[in-house]
Design a protein around this motif. Structure first.
Motif, mmCIF file in Angstrom:
data_model
loop_
_atom_site.group_PDB
_atom_site.id
_atom_site.type_symbol
_atom_site.label_atom_id
_atom_site.label_comp_id
_atom_site.label_asym_id
_atom_site.label_seq_id
_atom_site.Cartn_x
_atom_site.Cartn_y
_atom_site.Cartn_z
ATOM 1 N N MET A 206 0.881 -1.341 0.051
ATOM 2 C CA MET A 206 0.029 -0.070 0.050
ATOM 3 C C MET A 206 0.829 1.242 0.049
ATOM 4 O O MET A 206 1.678 1.161 0.251
ATOM 5 C CB MET A 206 -0.836 0.268 1.192
ATOM 6 C CG MET A 206 -1.316 -1.367 1.840
ATOM 7 S SD MET A 206 -2.944 -1.500 1.545
ATOM 8 C CE MET A 206 -3.111 -3.349 1.607
ATOM 9 N N THR A 207 0.141 2.152 -0.509
ATOM 10 C CA THR A 207 0.675 3.646 -0.256
ATOM 11 C C THR A 207 0.586 3.826 1.158
ATOM 12 O O THR A 207 -0.130 3.441 2.181
ATOM 13 C CB THR A 207 0.047 4.709 -0.992
ATOM 14 O OG1 THR A 207 -1.445 4.834 -0.585
ATOM 15 C CG2 THR A 207 0.154 4.402 -2.753
ATOM 16 N N ASP A 208 1.588 5.086 1.620
ATOM 17 C CA ASP A 208 1.426 5.536 2.964
ATOM 18 C C ASP A 208 0.147 6.070 3.268
ATOM 19 O O ASP A 208 -0.479 5.922 4.512
ATOM 20 C CB ASP A 208 2.370 6.407 3.168
ATOM 21 C CG ASP A 208 4.049 5.708 3.177
ATOM 22 O OD1 ASP A 208 4.028 4.533 3.418
ATOM 23 O OD2 ASP A 208 5.031 6.470 3.272
ATOM 24 N N ASP A 209 -0.562 6.639 2.358
ATOM 25 C CA ASP A 209 -1.550 7.419 2.541
ATOM 26 C C ASP A 209 -2.968 6.668 2.155
ATOM 27 O O ASP A 209 -4.067 7.262 1.730
ATOM 28 C CB ASP A 209 -1.667 8.707 1.845
ATOM 29 C CG ASP A 209 -1.663 8.896 0.345
ATOM 30 O OD1 ASP A 209 -1.172 7.606 -0.104
ATOM 31 O OD2 ASP A 209 -1.895 9.583 -0.409
ATOM 32 N N VAL A 210 -2.712 5.206 2.231
ATOM 33 C CA VAL A 210 -3.885 4.660 1.475
ATOM 34 C C VAL A 210 -5.104 4.837 2.248
ATOM 35 O O VAL A 210 -5.289 5.299 3.425
ATOM 36 C CB VAL A 210 -3.766 2.997 1.903
ATOM 37 C CG1 VAL A 210 -3.692 2.621 3.294
ATOM 38 C CG2 VAL A 210 -4.454 2.159 1.114
ATOM 39 N N GLY A 211 -6.271 4.808 1.583
ATOM 40 C CA GLY A 211 -7.738 5.016 1.786
ATOM 41 C C GLY A 211 -8.278 3.672 1.972
ATOM 42 O O GLY A 211 -8.028 2.624 1.057
ATOM 43 N N ASP B 185 -1.400 9.472 7.255
ATOM 44 C CA ASP B 185 -1.095 8.467 8.115
ATOM 45 C C ASP B 185 -2.291 7.011 7.908
ATOM 46 O O ASP B 185 -2.480 6.201 8.730
ATOM 47 C CB ASP B 185 -1.297 8.896 9.595
ATOM 48 C CG ASP B 185 -2.808 9.385 10.149
ATOM 49 O OD1 ASP B 185 -3.693 9.383 9.129
ATOM 50 O OD2 ASP B 185 -2.883 9.123 11.141
ATOM 51 N N GLY B 186 -2.584 7.084 6.553
ATOM 52 C CA GLY B 186 -3.633 5.991 6.339
ATOM 53 C C GLY B 186 -3.046 4.485 6.610
ATOM 54 O O GLY B 186 -3.699 3.875 6.929
ATOM 55 N N LYS B 187 -1.904 4.387 6.066
ATOM 56 C CA LYS B 187 -1.073 3.154 6.473
ATOM 57 C C LYS B 187 -1.089 2.749 8.090
ATOM 58 O O LYS B 187 -1.335 1.528 8.521
ATOM 59 C CB LYS B 187 0.064 2.837 5.715
ATOM 60 C CG LYS B 187 0.704 1.505 6.027
ATOM 61 C CD LYS B 187 2.073 1.409 5.411
ATOM 62 C CE LYS B 187 2.009 1.516 3.894
ATOM 63 N NZ LYS B 187 3.581 0.938 3.420
ATOM 64 N N ALA B 188 -0.710 3.706 8.605
ATOM 65 C CA ALA B 188 -0.647 3.609 10.224
ATOM 66 C C ALA B 188 -2.186 3.287 10.942
ATOM 67 O O ALA B 188 -2.144 2.660 11.706
ATOM 68 C CB ALA B 188 0.089 4.991 10.845
#
Length: 155
Positions: free
Chosen positions: A57-62, A77-80
């Motif tokens: 995933m990208t770090d800003d995944v939705g 911080d989507g991945k977090a």
């Protein structure tokens, strides 16, 4: 001679630029997504399984999982956030199985993975038994070879 060198340099530079452009095989990405997602749901799933999944995933995944999560906004911080949510449910299943029914690739921007899954276990929050079988479709939007948005649908 100068023309020859100029043309040769242009060819070398254009070949190097083309070599850096890597096309993602979306059928392989779909299978990788499914395999790594399944590993996060297994009774013996680990934090490393979650990290292997999140690496796609990208770090800003939705992400949405209707009707439970309806906002698929991409956040820095989507991945977090996904890691935190997945960690909460880690190990909740005592049984889990899934099988791909179909995959669909839409040029180089999206994948849909339709699968049937079933699980048993104990919900970590309310301690109630979990027991379900469902048909799901995950629609994945791809950006630069990574999954940028996940939309989960129940049949």
């Amino acid at each position: 001679m100068k023309k020859f060198l100029t043309i040769a340099l242009l060819l070398i530079v254009s070949n190097l630029a083309a070599a850096k452009e890597v096309k993602t095989d979306l059928n392989t990405l779909a299978q990788d997504y499914f395999t790594k997602m399944m590993a996060t749901q297994a009774p013996n799933a680990t934090a490393q399984d979650i990290e292997n999944f999140l690496a796609l995933m990208t770090d800003d995944v939705g992400s949405t999982h209707l009707p439970y999560v309806t906002d698929d906004s991409r956040q820095p911080d989507g991945k977090a956030q996904m890691r935190q949510g997945m960690s909460f449910y880690l190990g909740a299943h005592t049984e889990y199985s899934a099988k791909i029914l179909n995959t669909f690739v839409f040029n180089d921007t999206a994948i849909a993975v339709r699968y049937r899954n079933s699980a048993k276990g104990i919900h970590p929050q309310n301690k109630q038994p979990i027991n379900y079988t469902s048909t799901m479709m995950d629609v994945l939007e791809i950006e630069n070879g990574k999954i940028a948005v996940i939309r989960k649908y129940h049949e």
